[in-house]
Design a protein around this motif. Sequence first.
Motif, short mmCIF file in Angstrom:
data_model
loop_
_atom_site.label_atom_id
_atom_site.label_comp_id
_atom_site.label_asym_id
_atom_site.label_seq_id
_atom_site.Cartn_x
_atom_site.Cartn_y
_atom_site.Cartn_z
N ALA A 62 -34.22 -33.53 71.09
CA ALA A 62 -33.65 -34.22 69.98
C ALA A 62 -33.38 -35.24 69.73
O ALA A 62 -31.81 -35.53 70.23
N LEU A 64 -32.05 -37.01 67.10
CA LEU A 64 -31.16 -37.28 66.93
C LEU A 64 -29.67 -37.02 67.45
O LEU A 64 -28.90 -37.24 67.54
N ASN A 65 -29.34 -35.55 67.81
CA ASN A 65 -29.21 -35.29 68.92
C ASN A 65 -28.43 -36.44 70.08
O ASN A 65 -27.05 -36.99 70.17
N GLN A 68 -26.22 -39.36 68.08
CA GLN A 68 -24.63 -38.38 67.47
C GLN A 68 -24.19 -38.79 69.38
O GLN A 68 -22.81 -39.05 69.48
N ASP A 123 -38.36 -35.16 54.48
CA ASP A 123 -38.16 -35.48 55.38
C ASP A 123 -36.07 -34.58 55.61
O ASP A 123 -36.05 -35.58 55.27
N VAL A 124 -35.92 -33.98 57.41
CA VAL A 124 -34.78 -33.99 57.53
C VAL A 124 -34.21 -34.51 58.30
O VAL A 124 -34.94 -35.29 59.69
N ASP A 125 -33.15 -34.43 59.06
CA ASP A 125 -32.56 -34.62 60.09
C ASP A 125 -32.68 -36.23 60.80
O ASP A 125 -32.41 -36.68 59.66
N MET A 126 -33.81 -36.73 61.91
CA MET A 126 -33.15 -38.05 62.22
C MET A 126 -34.23 -38.91 60.92
O MET A 126 -33.75 -39.70 60.69
N CYS A 165 -36.69 -37.98 51.57
CA CYS A 165 -35.66 -37.70 51.39
C CYS A 165 -35.84 -36.92 50.06
O CYS A 165 -35.46 -35.53 49.68
#
Length: 214
Positions: A62, A64-65, A68, A123-126, A165
């Motif tokens: 992922a 995004l993870n 972060q 669209d979500v997350d990253m 978004c």
Amino acid sequence: MDIGQPIIEHGAVDVRNLRDGLARVGPDFWRLDQASRVGLAGERPGGAVYYYNDQPIFLARAALNEAQQTGRVSVLRNAARPLFDAVDAIVRDHVAPLYPGCDVLRVQLAELPAGNTISPHRDVDMLALIHRTHIPIATNKAVAFTIADEDFFLGEGVLYELNNCARHAVRNDGDTDRVHLLVDMLPHSVGRAAYFDSAKELAVAMMKAASDGR
């Protein structure tokens, strides 16, 4: 990214080299990254070819993870892909200068065949954190991009940023295929892109990072 409005038009881009190159590729071109297309976007009509890819199919992670946890996102540059030079010139000369506080995260050519639609989604997350830009390379007057219940026509050779978004969808009611160049720009406040020029190079770096993190 929520840009506070459905769409921003940035201006004209010279897409002639890329458009001419696309006219010379065969049907197998659009199947080069079918597995990645499904993994990243789910089942949807048409194909996509990835030139920069933060989540190549062989390395499930992922992004995004990673951003972060480490402050960076690993990105594979597929420089051996057909038309890479034409795509990269557009990204370098037209898109990147508009986003000086960002890195290139994902670049793809995506087709929507005649008579097909992409269902409404957000669209979500990253992808909710990046600037998502579109440049139509080939289109027709019967293609409609719906954003927040409003229809827009995106003209060929024009650079746009979309509010991904907001709920959005696409329909191609024409009799020719639609092809867009999508360029995602990653704000430095989210993470920095680290580029790798081969799958092996990327895999080795990711294994080393995992080992160093233990």
